[in-house]
Design an enzyme around this catalytic site. Structure first.
Site, PDB file in Angstrom:
ATOM      1  N   ARG A 199     -86.480  15.168 110.782  1.00 52.81           N
ATOM      2  CA  ARG A 199     -85.432  16.202 110.833  1.00 52.81           C
ATOM      3  C   ARG A 199     -84.863  16.512 109.453  1.00 52.81           C
ATOM      4  O   ARG A 199     -83.708  16.905 109.314  1.00 52.81           O
ATOM      5  CB  ARG A 199     -84.307  15.806 111.795  1.00 52.81           C
ATOM      6  CG  ARG A 199     -84.742  15.608 113.223  1.00 52.81           C
ATOM      7  CD  ARG A 199     -85.317  16.884 113.848  1.00 52.81           C
ATOM      8  NE  ARG A 199     -85.752  16.644 115.211  1.00 52.81           N
ATOM      9  CZ  ARG A 199     -86.982  16.274 115.551  1.00 52.81           C
ATOM     10  NH1 ARG A 199     -87.909  16.107 114.612  1.00 52.81           N
ATOM     11  NH2 ARG A 199     -87.304  16.079 116.805  1.00 52.81           N
ATOM     12  N   SER A 223     -81.193  19.650 121.480  1.00 53.19           N
ATOM     13  CA  SER A 223     -80.762  18.274 121.201  1.00 53.19           C
ATOM     14  C   SER A 223     -79.617  18.294 120.193  1.00 53.19           C
ATOM     15  O   SER A 223     -79.775  18.792 119.083  1.00 53.19           O
ATOM     16  CB  SER A 223     -81.930  17.455 120.649  1.00 53.19           C
ATOM     17  OG  SER A 223     -82.980  17.394 121.582  1.00 53.19           O
ATOM     18  N   GLU A 271     -77.506  17.020 114.980  1.00 52.58           N
ATOM     19  CA  GLU A 271     -78.654  17.782 114.466  1.00 52.58           C
ATOM     20  C   GLU A 271     -78.245  19.147 113.927  1.00 52.58           C
ATOM     21  O   GLU A 271     -78.704  19.553 112.870  1.00 52.58           O
ATOM     22  CB  GLU A 271     -79.708  17.946 115.566  1.00 52.58           C
ATOM     23  CG  GLU A 271     -80.918  17.066 115.356  1.00 52.58           C
ATOM     24  CD  GLU A 271     -82.066  17.423 116.273  1.00 52.58           C
ATOM     25  OE1 GLU A 271     -82.529  18.575 116.231  1.00 52.58           O
ATOM     26  OE2 GLU A 271     -82.510  16.540 117.009  1.00 52.58           O
TER      27      GLU A 271
END
Length: 346
Positions: free
Chosen positions: A165, A240, A336
């Site tokens: 990520r 998410s 995120e």
């Protein structure tokens, strides 16, 4: 280049559906227009927001700078050899539509990433991933507009410094590179990646005894995601909300002694990745709500805009989840999506 619009409502441009306005807004339909945009009096590279699908941002207040909405479209094959195809997609292409396009062409590599919200241009930034595949596994290169030199440059996969990520575009390259297109290296023969979760079983069900295809995998991923994740067009969300935490092997071993059924994924460097959704679920937070923001009832990793949530509702809910998980597991969760402005991040 389209004209600038002022006091533009950004609610339709962020998938969580948070209410905010942009002081100035312009749509970019062709990459060459970037040379004109950087000369606008409203342009300030320190405050400009390059906006794609809005699926990875949380607008905490009205945006005081210029918002540039990336609407450049186009897909083309640029090379083919030895079972490999290089295919370029412009940054404004809808990610899922692009994935389906490659599957329809008989290409393999992106099928596990089906139904991820957002645009192609965001895929390298976040190094998006799902069901055992990450963008870094299939990205060949990224074409960018370099704001330092006001020229177009091509960055290789290695240049992008991909990690879980993470990428150059979230670190040293943030505020410098504007992604205008991405080149993917895809296979002409199907190479299945079915080692994650219940994907193999779903593919077997869909293929019904015949040899599975990339389309079967894409259809299976879509079916699984639709069964677990809310449609942002119906219930606002950013997918998410928390990254899966990565911890040391010693700490993971201690947690496994207390929680033998804890999902865990050993990494090549010896660390261990945990499932953030499982940690949240163990804290019995599914359905927990603050104001108009709530933890989704079927997927603990997803926060949803249940009833005109305010930015403060979202922040308080995320903070409560972080504190609750840490109190029970001594594992810190990190969000995120990008908080805008960044000063609101937890």
């Amino acid at each position: 280049m389209q004209p600038i619009r002022y006091r533009t409502d950004l609610t339709p441009y962020n998938t969580f559906g948070l209410r905010a306005q942009a002081r100035a807004f312009i749509a970019l339909e062709h990459a060459d227009g970037l040379r004109d945009i950087v000369r606008l009096p409203e342009f300030d590279r320190d405050t400009v927001l390059w906006l794609g699908g809005g699926s990875n941002i949380l607008l905490m207040q009205d945006y005081a700078g210029l918002v540039v909405h990336m609407e450049n479209k186009g897909i083309r094959e640029i090379a083919r050899s030895d079972g490999m195809v290089l295919i370029e997609a412009q940054a404004g292409e809808i990610w899922h539509d692009f994935v389906l396009h490659t599957v329809a062409l008989g290409l393999s590599g992106l099928e596990n990433l089906s139904l991820i919200p957002g645009t192609v241009g965001a895929s390298p930034v976040q190094n998006i991933g799902a069901y055992g595949v990450e963008a870094k596994d299939v990205i060949h290169s990224v074409r960018c507009f370099d704001l330092d030199t006001e020229t177009f440059v091509t960055l290789s996969n290695a240049d992008c410094r991909f990690a879980y990520r993470e990428s150059l575009f979230k670190q040293e390259g943030k505020g410098r590179y504007v992604i205008v297109s991405v080149v993917f290296a895809l296979k002409t023969h199907f190479v299945p990646n079915l080692g994650y979760g219940d994907l193999a079983a779903k593919v077997a069900e869909l293929s019904a005894g015949r040899e599975a295809t990339a389309k079967d995998v894409s259809d299976a991923v879509c079916a699984i995601r639709n069964s677990k994740l809310p449609n942002p067009n119906v219930l606002g969300n950013v997918g998410s909300f928390f990254k899966n935490p990565v911890i040391g092997a010693e700490k993971a071993a201690a947690l496994l002694e207390q929680h033998p059924d804890m999902p865990h994924y050993p990494q090549p460097d010896g660390s261990v990745k945990l499932a953030a959704g499982w940690l949240i679920d163990q804290c019995r937070l599914k359905g927990f709500q603050i104001g108009g923001a709530a933890v989704h009832g079927r997927q603990a990793l997803v926060l949803v805009n249940k009833n005109n949530a305010s930015a403060n509702d979202v922040r308080q809910l995320a903070q409560h989840i972080k504190f609750t998980v840490f109190a029970r597991f001594q594992v810190e969760l990190h969000a995120e999506p990008n908080w805008l402005p960044a000063s609101f991040s937890l």
